[in-house]
Design an enzyme around this catalytic site. Structure first.
Site, short mmCIF file in Angstrom:
data_model
loop_
_atom_site.label_atom_id
_atom_site.label_comp_id
_atom_site.label_asym_id
_atom_site.label_seq_id
_atom_site.Cartn_x
_atom_site.Cartn_y
_atom_site.Cartn_z
CB SER A 202 -0.94 0.01 1.20
OG SER A 202 -1.80 -1.11 1.18
CG HIS A 248 -2.22 3.76 3.38
ND1 HIS A 248 -3.59 3.56 3.37
CD2 HIS A 248 -1.67 2.53 3.28
CE1 HIS A 248 -3.85 2.27 3.26
NE2 HIS A 248 -2.69 1.62 3.23
#
Length: 297
Positions: A202, A248
């Protein structure tokens, strides 16, 4: 009166920008410095001044050189490859292969996931990055446990990675992907609980998302789709459970910074600015890792 294909004044589409003469419907704000036809990122060839279209490069139009004297370049100065999506495909294949291996052997995931410092009762040992297992910062980027997890990440890799690789070139795209993922791992290592494991691509995918926004802004494309996508992903990041938001955010910041350096670097100092930007991001990443390690040991 209809205009013939390849006319310097291609019909405008969307928000009023002309469309690429080789790819109708693809908006662009860039024109060939020789023939003045609008060209998109896939067709742009770096010239001494501005960009040229493939036809002018092939014909040596106005250059005074043989057609082979000019090497096609991407927007960021990379070499245009026969398969502009090769690195994206390789990264996707590695992620899928590691996922399959991890499903077959749970121990593989435990040995390679990102964990700061923890006691492993099975082997009666201390494990983690702070204990010298630095490789976990990288290997965790290629690990996934759930089908939905790898599914979403690999869709993001394909949708975002393919056009980015075509625009940046293989080496620059690979640097963007790896440094974004590494930055995401570093921020997770810095902030998350030391004994809390983390894994997934991610961070790297968010880096590609940030880079896509920078590239679209550079090409004067409509920013609404990518901004909506970014907002939705950030919403999920901070509202859903069991998501390492640190990865993230770290990947997004790193990817955005690297992309700015790559696509906005002045031509005369392009390599210096691009290498310098990547080096700076790597330096900050290493600094975060060292600071956290010092705090845990």
């Amino acid at each position: 009166m209809d205009q013939p294909p390849g006319s310097p004044d291609q019909p405008a589409v969307g928000n009023g920008l002309p469309s690429c003469y080789r790819h109708p419907g693809r908006e662009t704000g860039i024109r060939c410095t020789r023939c003045e036809r609008p060209i998109c990122t896939d067709c742009m060839v770096s010239a001494s001044v501005g960009f040229q279209c493939p036809d002018c490069v092939r014909n040596g139009s106005g250059t005074g050189h043989a057609p082979a004297a000019s090497r096609p370049r991407t927007l960021a100065g990379g070499t245009i490859a026969a398969d502009p999506r090769l690195i994206t495909k390789v990264l996707l294949a590695i992620n899928v292969a590691v996922f399959i291996a991890g499903r077959a052997a749970d121990q593989l995931v435990r040995d390679l996931d990102l964990i700061g410092l923890a006691y492993n009762p099975v082997d009666n040992e201390i494990v983690g990055v702070a204990d010298g297992q630095w490789y976990r910062l990288v290997t965790a980027m290629f690990l996934h446990q759930e089908v939905w997890h790898i599914g979403f990440n690999m869709l993001g890799l394909w949708w975002l990675g393919a056009p980015l690789e075509a625009a940046l070139g293989r080496a620059r795209f690979l640097a963007l992907y790896l440094l974004s993922g590494l930055a995401g791992s570093a921020l997770t290592y810095l902030i998350a609980d030391a004994n809390e494991p983390s894994l997934g691509a991610s961070g790297a995918i968010f880096g590609l998302l940030g880079a896509t926004a920078v590239l679209m802004r550079r090409m004067n494309y409509d920013m609404k789709p990518v901004l909506v996508l970014l907002a939705l992903n950030l919403l999920f990041t901070f509202t859903m459970s069991n998501i390492a938001w640190e990865a993230h955010v770290g990947g997004l910041v790193a990817g955005t910074a690297i992309a700015v350096g790559m696509v906005h670097a002045p031509r005369e100092r392009r390599a210096l600015v691009q290498y310098g930007t990547c080096g700076l991001v790597l330096l900050v990443t290493v600094g975060l890792v060292l600071a956290r390690t010092a705090a845990l040991t």
